[in-house]
Design an enzyme around this catalytic site. Sequence first.
Site, mmCIF file in Angstrom:
data_model
loop_
_atom_site.group_PDB
_atom_site.id
_atom_site.type_symbol
_atom_site.label_atom_id
_atom_site.label_comp_id
_atom_site.label_asym_id
_atom_site.label_seq_id
_atom_site.Cartn_x
_atom_site.Cartn_y
_atom_site.Cartn_z
ATOM 1 N N GLU A 66 -26.178 -20.522 -64.949
ATOM 2 C CA GLU A 66 -26.789 -19.547 -65.482
ATOM 3 C C GLU A 66 -27.970 -20.135 -65.939
ATOM 4 O OE1 GLU A 66 -24.774 -18.998 -69.113
ATOM 5 O OE2 GLU A 66 -25.831 -17.408 -69.779
ATOM 6 N N HIS B 277 -26.032 -10.667 -72.522
ATOM 7 C CA HIS B 277 -25.311 -10.422 -73.804
ATOM 8 C C HIS B 277 -24.365 -9.223 -73.754
ATOM 9 C CE1 HIS B 277 -28.343 -13.657 -74.619
ATOM 10 N NE2 HIS B 277 -29.111 -12.979 -74.273
ATOM 11 N N HIS C 168 -31.523 -19.713 -68.450
ATOM 12 C CA HIS C 168 -32.479 -19.021 -69.538
ATOM 13 C C HIS C 168 -33.891 -19.805 -69.804
ATOM 14 C CE1 HIS C 168 -29.526 -16.215 -70.226
ATOM 15 N NE2 HIS C 168 -28.375 -17.220 -70.386
ATOM 16 N N LEU C 169 -34.939 -19.129 -69.620
ATOM 17 C CA LEU C 169 -36.221 -19.909 -69.912
ATOM 18 C C LEU C 169 -36.259 -20.484 -71.499
ATOM 19 C CD1 LEU C 169 -38.297 -17.051 -68.317
ATOM 20 C CD2 LEU C 169 -38.212 -19.391 -67.319
ATOM 21 N N SER C 170 -35.857 -19.472 -72.315
ATOM 22 C CA SER C 170 -35.590 -19.806 -73.604
ATOM 23 C C SER C 170 -34.510 -20.466 -74.164
ATOM 24 C CB SER C 170 -36.175 -18.766 -74.546
ATOM 25 O OG SER C 170 -34.922 -17.612 -74.610
ATOM 26 N N ALA D 270 -31.440 -10.020 -70.529
ATOM 27 C CA ALA D 270 -30.789 -9.235 -71.718
ATOM 28 C C ALA D 270 -29.176 -8.871 -71.290
ATOM 29 C CB ALA D 270 -31.748 -7.913 -71.926
ATOM 30 N N ARG E 299 -44.823 -10.427 -71.602
ATOM 31 C CA ARG E 299 -44.041 -10.469 -72.760
ATOM 32 C C ARG E 299 -43.835 -11.764 -73.377
ATOM 33 N NH1 ARG E 299 -37.575 -11.451 -70.433
ATOM 34 N NH2 ARG E 299 -37.395 -10.401 -72.606
ATOM 35 N N ASN F 281 -30.360 -15.785 -64.095
ATOM 36 C CA ASN F 281 -30.786 -15.411 -65.243
ATOM 37 C C ASN F 281 -30.736 -13.921 -65.549
ATOM 38 O OD1 ASN F 281 -32.150 -15.121 -67.764
ATOM 39 N ND2 ASN F 281 -34.174 -16.244 -67.184
ATOM 40 N N PRO G 181 -33.539 -8.100 -66.201
ATOM 41 C CA PRO G 181 -34.644 -7.180 -66.637
ATOM 42 C C PRO G 181 -35.621 -7.834 -67.490
ATOM 43 C CG PRO G 181 -32.437 -6.720 -68.117
ATOM 44 C CD PRO G 181 -32.138 -7.486 -66.851
ATOM 45 N N ASN G 182 -36.806 -7.337 -67.307
ATOM 46 C CA ASN G 182 -38.152 -7.767 -67.937
ATOM 47 C C ASN G 182 -38.773 -9.047 -67.694
ATOM 48 O OD1 ASN G 182 -38.122 -5.494 -69.969
ATOM 49 N ND2 ASN G 182 -36.373 -6.044 -70.561
ATOM 50 N N ARG H 52 -27.719 -12.925 -79.148
ATOM 51 C CA ARG H 52 -27.892 -13.912 -77.847
ATOM 52 C C ARG H 52 -27.051 -15.192 -77.917
ATOM 53 N NH1 ARG H 52 -33.021 -11.746 -75.980
ATOM 54 N NH2 ARG H 52 -34.255 -11.246 -77.933
ATOM 55 N N ASP I 165 -17.969 -9.539 -64.043
ATOM 56 C CA ASP I 165 -16.781 -9.434 -62.961
ATOM 57 C C ASP I 165 -17.322 -9.400 -61.746
ATOM 58 O OD1 ASP I 165 -15.065 -8.838 -65.146
ATOM 59 O OD2 ASP I 165 -15.279 -6.640 -64.867
ATOM 60 N N TYR J 88 -41.818 -16.908 -73.836
ATOM 61 C CA TYR J 88 -41.460 -17.091 -72.466
ATOM 62 C C TYR J 88 -42.670 -17.993 -71.796
ATOM 63 C CZ TYR J 88 -37.629 -14.143 -73.662
ATOM 64 O OH TYR J 88 -36.573 -13.315 -74.201
ATOM 65 N N ARG K 59 -31.714 -18.822 -80.918
ATOM 66 C CA ARG K 59 -32.245 -17.547 -81.228
ATOM 67 C C ARG K 59 -31.522 -16.758 -81.833
ATOM 68 N NH1 ARG K 59 -35.176 -15.695 -76.067
ATOM 69 N NH2 ARG K 59 -35.971 -13.952 -77.594
HETATM 70 C C1 DQA Z 1 -33.652 -14.829 -71.322
HETATM 71 C C2 DQA Z 1 -33.229 -14.718 -72.746
HETATM 72 C C3 DQA Z 1 -32.177 -13.555 -73.023
HETATM 73 O O1 DQA Z 1 -31.883 -13.316 -74.341
HETATM 74 C C4 DQA Z 1 -33.578 -12.392 -73.115
HETATM 75 O O2 DQA Z 1 -32.896 -10.938 -73.313
HETATM 76 C C5 DQA Z 1 -34.341 -12.505 -71.738
HETATM 77 C C6 DQA Z 1 -34.535 -13.934 -71.347
HETATM 78 C C7 DQA Z 1 -34.314 -16.183 -71.094
HETATM 79 O O3 DQA Z 1 -34.776 -16.303 -70.099
HETATM 80 O O4 DQA Z 1 -34.683 -16.888 -72.073
HETATM 81 O O5 DQA Z 1 -34.751 -11.478 -71.228
HETATM 82 O O6 DQA Z 1 -32.658 -14.573 -70.473
#
Ligand code: DQA
Length: 237
Positions: free
Chosen positions: A188, A170, A190-192, A167, A108, A164, A100-101, A201, A177, A113, A197
Amino acid sequence: MDLNEARDIINRADEQIVAALKERMRAVTEVARYKQAHNLPVLDEKREEKVLERVAAMAGDDMSDMARELYKHIMALSRDYQTKMLGRDGKIRLLVLNGPNLNMLGIREPNIYGKKTYADLTAYIRAEAEKLGADVEIFQSNHEGALVEKIQSALHHFDGIVINPAAYTHTSVAILDALKAVALPAVEVHLSDVSAREAFRQVSYAGMACEKTYAGHGFEGYKLAMEYLCRREEKHD
Ligand code: DQA
């Protein structure tokens, strides 16, 4: 024996037959990989004749013809399956999932990001996959169930997953599963740098089913994840 009893026996026998077929097809996949690595043709007539003789003998006189016919079909299906497998030129098939997002990249929280958009990200992933000689499918959703279903449908169609979960990282035991259920090698991303953080997270459910995590590398994390899966596949071939 009444009709229901007989049907129960048939159902149980079918369960065993289908389970055995699946196991056979898994082994066929290994044979296909070996043949590909050694430039061998799919059809090996001598081996097929031996299999037919063996099953005919196992089936006994009254069923030997039936066993032969059945195995001719099974081996034809196996050949098709192997041809399809080899047809993809030995390319590793990767599924890249974004949660998501991430479709809001560029808009955003650009301080976290970056300013590049989701379209920039998908173009980057495709370009890097091409350099690696991998086939890639990219899927983004804001819905947990859609991500779960995409993971489930990856079974037998992909060799590895880059995820990725955003959200859902977490919160989502369902995604964890699903990854465990298909048991495909997963990485896995994550951009950040989530480790630096907020406290909430610091837990990653999806990460528990992943062989590796790349966090804080921006777009490059996806490249690192794909490289890892390609290297891993080479070792296992
Ligand atoms: C994220 C980190 C997550 O904590 C966050 O909710 C995201 C992006 C990242 O790519 O850094 O939406 O997965």
